[in-house]
Design an enzyme around this catalytic site. Structure first.
Site, PDB file in Angstrom:
ATOM      1  CD  GLU A  17      -2.637   1.372   2.524  1.00 53.76           C
ATOM      2  OE1 GLU A  17      -3.599   0.594   2.607  1.00 53.76           O
ATOM      3  OE2 GLU A  17      -2.353   2.225   3.386  1.00 53.76           O
ATOM      4  CB  THR A  48      -4.569   5.577   0.883  1.00 57.68           C
ATOM      5  OG1 THR A  48      -3.610   6.632   0.816  1.00 57.68           O
ATOM      6  CG2 THR A  48      -3.945   4.335   1.487  1.00 57.68           C
ATOM      7  CE1 TYR A  49     -10.648   9.630  -4.072  1.00 57.73           C
ATOM      8  CE2 TYR A  49     -11.807  10.005  -2.003  1.00 57.73           C
ATOM      9  CZ  TYR A  49     -11.657  10.240  -3.358  1.00 57.73           C
ATOM     10  OH  TYR A  49     -12.531  11.078  -3.998  1.00 57.73           O
ATOM     11  CG  ASP A 109     -11.985   7.822   9.797  1.00 62.30           C
ATOM     12  OD1 ASP A 109     -12.588   6.784  10.143  1.00 62.30           O
ATOM     13  OD2 ASP A 109     -10.745   7.903   9.699  1.00 62.30           O
ATOM     14  CD  GLN A 175      -6.927  -0.418  10.580  1.00 64.62           C
ATOM     15  OE1 GLN A 175      -5.888  -0.363   9.911  1.00 64.62           O
ATOM     16  NE2 GLN A 175      -7.784   0.583  10.638  1.00 64.62           N
TER      17      GLN A 175
HETATM   18  P1  FAD Z   1     -18.165   0.647   6.906  1.00 60.88           P
HETATM   19  O1  FAD Z   1     -17.987  -0.713   6.350  1.00 60.88           O
HETATM   20  O2  FAD Z   1     -19.301   1.457   6.406  1.00 60.88           O
HETATM   21  O3  FAD Z   1     -18.280   0.488   8.504  1.00 60.88           O
HETATM   22  C1  FAD Z   1     -18.186   1.620   9.366  1.00 60.88           C
HETATM   23  C2  FAD Z   1     -18.922   1.314  10.674  1.00 60.88           C
HETATM   24  O4  FAD Z   1     -20.329   1.280  10.441  1.00 60.88           O
HETATM   25  C3  FAD Z   1     -18.586  -0.037  11.290  1.00 60.88           C
HETATM   26  O5  FAD Z   1     -18.608   0.106  12.680  1.00 60.88           O
HETATM   27  C4  FAD Z   1     -19.704  -0.952  10.806  1.00 60.88           C
HETATM   28  O6  FAD Z   1     -19.895  -2.076  11.664  1.00 60.88           O
HETATM   29  C5  FAD Z   1     -20.876   0.031  10.835  1.00 60.88           C
HETATM   30  N1  FAD Z   1     -21.955  -0.271   9.891  1.00 60.88           N
HETATM   31  C6  FAD Z   1     -21.847  -0.679   8.606  1.00 60.88           C
HETATM   32  N2  FAD Z   1     -23.051  -0.802   8.040  1.00 60.88           N
HETATM   33  C7  FAD Z   1     -23.978  -0.465   8.989  1.00 60.88           C
HETATM   34  C8  FAD Z   1     -25.409  -0.373   9.022  1.00 60.88           C
HETATM   35  N3  FAD Z   1     -26.133  -0.683   7.952  1.00 60.88           N
HETATM   36  N4  FAD Z   1     -25.997   0.044  10.167  1.00 60.88           N
HETATM   37  C9  FAD Z   1     -25.271   0.361  11.279  1.00 60.88           C
HETATM   38  N5  FAD Z   1     -23.913   0.299  11.307  1.00 60.88           N
HETATM   39  C10 FAD Z   1     -23.273  -0.103  10.175  1.00 60.88           C
HETATM   40  N6  FAD Z   1      -9.677   5.843   5.045  1.00 60.88           N
HETATM   41  C11 FAD Z   1      -9.461   6.823   4.134  1.00 60.88           C
HETATM   42  O7  FAD Z   1      -9.896   7.962   4.352  1.00 60.88           O
HETATM   43  N7  FAD Z   1      -8.757   6.574   2.978  1.00 60.88           N
HETATM   44  C12 FAD Z   1      -8.276   5.338   2.681  1.00 60.88           C
HETATM   45  O8  FAD Z   1      -7.658   5.152   1.626  1.00 60.88           O
HETATM   46  C13 FAD Z   1      -8.483   4.275   3.619  1.00 60.88           C
HETATM   47  N8  FAD Z   1      -8.017   3.039   3.372  1.00 60.88           N
HETATM   48  C14 FAD Z   1      -8.286   2.018   4.273  1.00 60.88           C
HETATM   49  C15 FAD Z   1      -7.849   0.712   3.974  1.00 60.88           C
HETATM   50  C16 FAD Z   1      -8.099  -0.335   4.866  1.00 60.88           C
HETATM   51  C17 FAD Z   1      -7.632  -1.721   4.537  1.00 60.88           C
HETATM   52  C18 FAD Z   1      -8.785  -0.075   6.086  1.00 60.88           C
HETATM   53  C19 FAD Z   1      -9.034  -1.193   7.073  1.00 60.88           C
HETATM   54  C20 FAD Z   1      -9.226   1.216   6.384  1.00 60.88           C
HETATM   55  C21 FAD Z   1      -8.995   2.265   5.478  1.00 60.88           C
HETATM   56  N9  FAD Z   1      -9.434   3.571   5.729  1.00 60.88           N
HETATM   57  C22 FAD Z   1      -9.209   4.579   4.820  1.00 60.88           C
HETATM   58  C23 FAD Z   1     -10.136   3.886   6.990  1.00 60.88           C
HETATM   59  C24 FAD Z   1     -11.688   3.751   6.870  1.00 60.88           C
HETATM   60  O9  FAD Z   1     -12.172   4.736   5.995  1.00 60.88           O
HETATM   61  C25 FAD Z   1     -12.274   3.932   8.276  1.00 60.88           C
HETATM   62  O10 FAD Z   1     -11.921   2.850   9.097  1.00 60.88           O
HETATM   63  C26 FAD Z   1     -13.784   4.204   8.329  1.00 60.88           C
HETATM   64  O11 FAD Z   1     -14.098   4.664   9.642  1.00 60.88           O
HETATM   65  C27 FAD Z   1     -14.663   2.994   8.051  1.00 60.88           C
HETATM   66  O12 FAD Z   1     -14.659   2.652   6.732  1.00 60.88           O
HETATM   67  P2  FAD Z   1     -15.347   1.270   6.253  1.00 60.88           P
HETATM   68  O13 FAD Z   1     -15.333   1.263   4.783  1.00 60.88           O
HETATM   69  O14 FAD Z   1     -14.782   0.117   6.965  1.00 60.88           O
HETATM   70  O15 FAD Z   1     -16.865   1.538   6.776  1.00 60.88           O
END
Ligand code: FAD
Length: 287
Positions: A17, A48-49, A109, A175
């Protein structure tokens, strides 16, 4: 090339990455660092973004450059929570125009003080559905062996992860974690919940002890005592810390492969020397 075809192959994979520049001023520095990693032929590279949208063009530029110049398959990250539907569609068109075939679809986030009602997207699953409808991309998503920090508990977290997979996510990248047992336990729980897509294990070689404490606070990843002892002893000696951090990550990676995990993704932090050492350390294992 589609990431799913790479990680489903028999050969164990090792990918890297990188992150894009924040401003135009350091574009060249980042381009050169990412190219130095690309020449080491990782199985694929992810870019990343920036959630605020400021670096959205740079993600596509860096990813496109790596793919065009070095023939490395690329995975462009894309977050949705700070974007409108129009902005997401524009980004999908941009990625498509650059020949990028893979997206890691993320929520990003939550922006502080933003009214949830005013958002076009609340969860990554909504973005995944949209990309699927757009068509042509292999879609990955994020997962959290220690649960996402906002989750009420690990059962809820896995339940929502299943929804994300059902929405069209073909693989998951974890993560960072520093204790492999957390990953094995997570995979067991995910499989039990019917999540059957490949899980790519995210490993962070820690070379800067100052930033890792902040990163762990944000990500919710725990540092085991065994690792804290290393930071306590070598944290003030950059060369020793780098050596110890790479050795710790290497040991984690070898243990993962030995236990049947086939895909490992290294958070390279744009450090070609760290990426090179890790690749060298496992070269015979991933051959
Ligand atoms: P989601 O899958 O939407 O989950 C977020 C939260 O909401 C979780 O607690 C989940 O359990 C909950 N949830 C999901 N669906 C529902 C629902 N229907 N009802 C209620 N709760 C729900 N951030 C960046 O800004 N840029 C990046 O490039 C980036 N790359 C990443 C790469 C990896 C491998 C990882 C692990 C994280 C990365 N992140 C990045 C961080 C990520 O954006 C944050 O962790 C963010 O807070 C959650 O993103 P997610 O896509 O996992 O969210």
């Amino acid at each position: 090339m589609k990431i799913i075809d790479i990680i489903k192959s028999e050969k164990p994979t090792l990918s890297m990455e990188v992150f894009p520049p924040k401003t135009t001023d350091n574009f060249e520095v980042v381009r050169i660092a990412t190219e130095k990693i690309a020449v080491q032929s990782p199985d694929f590279m992810s870019v990343t973004y920036g959630a605020g949208g400021g670096t959205s063009q740079f993600t596509a530029d860096i990813a496109g450059n790596l793919q065009d110049k070095y023939d490395v398959p690329v995975l462009a990250h894309l977050t949705c929570v700070s974007s409108s539907k129009e902005q997401i569609h524009a980004q999908l068109e941009l990625l498509k125009s650059k020949g990028i075939e893979n997206i890691l679809a993320l929520r990003g986030d939550m922006p502080e003080g933003m009214e949830r009602d005013h958002l076009d997207y609340h969860y990554a699953s909504e973005l995944i559905r949209e990309i699927k409808e757009f068509g042509g991309f292999c879609i990955g998503g994020a997962c959290y062996p220690e649960s996402h920090p906002e989750s009420a508990n690990s059962i809820e977290d896995i339940k929502h992860l299943k929804e994300k997979v059902d929405a069209g996510c073909e693989f998951l990248t974890t993560q960072m974690f520093f204790d492999n047992n957390l990953l094995y336990n997570f995979i067991y729980r995910a499989r039990k919940a019917g999540i059957d897509v490949p899980v790519v294990a995210g490993i962070m070689p820690v070379t800067n002890p100052k930033s890792i404490k902040r990163i762990c606070r944000i990500s919710g990843s725990a540092l085991p005592q065994r690792f804290i002892r290393i930071v306590d002893r070598y944290g003030d000696n950059p060369e020793a810390m780098k050596q110890a951090g790479i050795a710790y990550a290497t040991e984690q990676i070898i243990d993962l492969y030995a236990n049947g995990v086939r895909a490992v993704h290294v958070y390279s932090m744009n450090k070609p020397d760290v990426a090179q050492k890790i690749i060298e350390n496992v070269s015979a294992i991933i051959k």
